[in-house]
Design an enzyme around this catalytic site. Structure first.
Site, PDB file in Angstrom:
ATOM      1  N   HIS A 261       0.826  -1.210   0.000  1.00  0.00           N
ATOM      2  CA  HIS A 261       0.000   0.000   0.000  1.00  0.00           C
ATOM      3  C   HIS A 261       0.862   1.262   0.000  1.00  0.00           C
ATOM      4  O   HIS A 261       2.093   1.199   0.097  1.00  0.00           O
ATOM      5  CB  HIS A 261      -0.987  -0.004   1.167  1.00  0.00           C
ATOM      6  CG  HIS A 261      -0.374   0.084   2.535  1.00  0.00           C
ATOM      7  ND1 HIS A 261       0.076   1.273   3.070  1.00  0.00           N
ATOM      8  CD2 HIS A 261      -0.173  -0.858   3.499  1.00  0.00           C
ATOM      9  CE1 HIS A 261       0.533   1.064   4.294  1.00  0.00           C
ATOM     10  NE2 HIS A 261       0.399  -0.222   4.585  1.00  0.00           N
TER      11      HIS A 261
ATOM     12  N   CYS B 123       3.280  -4.551   6.641  1.00  0.00           N
ATOM     13  CA  CYS B 123       3.003  -4.388   5.219  1.00  0.00           C
ATOM     14  C   CYS B 123       4.244  -3.924   4.458  1.00  0.00           C
ATOM     15  O   CYS B 123       5.218  -3.465   5.040  1.00  0.00           O
ATOM     16  CB  CYS B 123       1.872  -3.386   5.014  1.00  0.00           C
ATOM     17  SG  CYS B 123       0.282  -3.935   5.655  1.00  0.00           S
TER      18      CYS B 123
END
Length: 410
Positions: free
Chosen positions: A238, A255
């Protein structure tokens, strides 16, 4: 003398941030690297290097001009603001350390230094774009790209399948990984997992600004993760909050995080879905001509997969089961249960046909033994059933032979 002391400190900082081999390159080569427009080089990183190289050479006003341009392009780039503040302050007073003019938090200063070092080290990497990970890789007919995340380099590399089914370097991007590094095991441990994953399409639901312009979920935990009782979920690729160009090398909850412009650059690849993402640490980067061993392993594995298919079609149960590792597992149990089930259904020797299409293969990084993830589309035709499904297998080396460690739907 006082002005000289101010300059010496700033130049020292630039020299410390620039990697040793950056000081050794030929000036013509350096100029070419800095000023030639290269579509594979992020303009933000290029201008960051221009700024620091100008500081190192004593051209402080030129450095200030460069960093001003950089901030025009990326006004939310915190590292550039830090350097800008130091350059302005160097005109008025002696600085005592990197970020002295801008930030009192030593932890944040160290984050900025690490980001600068990682970005610049990559910029001057002589093998960049000329090598690829020393892995067995085969993309299916429906896959055009593979992403490699080398967590030791805080870098995501994009490779494309060419006409010869080999890999061609396309680009690379700075990434942030987990606050506590790699090797995710438990929910909330703020670590980035190591393994082979597949990115799904962009999430369309509204997300907090933390995730930036887009988020693409990875299939963590995968089959191996689940078998090893690793927990947690929500590992995504992301972007960054809109007031932040980039985050420090270790700052996410696990992430893989890119700047919003870099996420946008990847959108055409990721939005297709099922994009392979190989996350590892300290990949062995080699010249493509040095992959003969991997090509041999691939040929052997292809042969074993085909023999597995033939033994299934022939209904030779002993030969068929010989392809499974001693520690094989599947969703319902271990090898013993699998063997019992297969012997029962094959006892009548039904006539079947099995076809495999769109086969892909990816070495599982940093595994404790040679392991390859194999995906394919399986068509099974039996006396009373015709079934087409996505299948996933993990093949491992056992006593010098390829064996199936796991089998299930993909």
């Amino acid at each position: 003398m006082r002005g000289l002391r101010k300059y010496c400190w700033v130049a020292f900082v630039a020299s410390a941030l620039l990697p040793w081999n950056a000081t050794a390159v030929n000036q013509d080569e350096l100029t070419a690297r800095l000023f030639v427009q290269n579509k594979n080089t992020n303009i933000v990183e290029r201008m960051l290097v221009q700024t620091l190289q100008s500081i190192k050479e004593g051209r402080l006003q030129q450095a200030l001009d460069y960093v001003d341009q950089l901030l025009t392009i990326s006004p939310n780039f915190a590292l550039a603001h830090l350097i800008h503040g130091d350059l302005l302050s160097a005109k008025a007073r002696i600085l005592n350390g990197f970020g002295d003019a801008s930030v009192a938090d030593n932890g944040r200063i160290q984050d900025f230094k690490e980001e600068a070092e990682i970005r610049i080290r990559n910029y001057f990497d002589r093998s960049r774009g000329l090598t690829q990970p020393n892995m067995l890789v085969q993309l299916s007919g429906k896959q055009s790209h593979v992403l490699f995340v080398d967590t030791a380099k805080s870098r995501l590399y994009v490779y494309e399948k060419n006409a010869d089914d080999n890999l061609k370097y396309i680009a690379d991007y700075y990434v942030t990984i987990g606050k506590n590094g790699i090797g995710k095991k438990d929910q909330g441990d703020k670590r980035t997992p190591i393994g082979v994953y597949f990115a799904s399409k962009k999430l369309n639901r509204p997300l907090p600004d933390l995730y930036g312009d887009a988020a693409y979920p990875l299939n963590y935990p995968n089959e191996i993760d689940s078998f090893e009782r690793k927990t947690g979920s929500g590992i995504w690729i992301h972007g960054t909050p809109h007031d932040t160009y980039s985050r420090p090398p270790r700052a996410s909850d696990g992430c893989v995080v890119l700047s919003n412009p870099d996420v946008k650059a990847l959108q055409e690849i990721l939005q297709i879905g099922n994009t392979p993402v190989v996350i590892g640490v300290n990949f062995q980067w080699v010249n493509p001509q040095s992959l003969k061993t991997q090509q041999s392993l691939k040929a052997d594995l292809k042969s074993e997969i085909e023999q597995w298919r033939k033994d299934w079609v022939s209904q030779d149960t002993d030969a068929y089961l010989s392809h499974y590792a001693s520690d094989f597992f599947y969703s319902d149990g271990s090898l013993s249960k699998w063997s019992s089930y297969k012997r029962q259904i094959q006892a009548a020797k039904p006539k079947v046909a099995v076809n495999l299409n769109d086969v892909s293969m990816f070495t599982y990084p940093n595994a404790n033994r040679q392991m390859v993830v194999v995906d394919f589309e399986q068509e099974f035709i039996g006396p009373a059933l015709r079934n087409v499904m996505k299948k996933r297998q993990y093949w491992v080396q056992e006593s010098g032979q390829w064996k199936i460690l796991y089998e299930g739907s993909a």
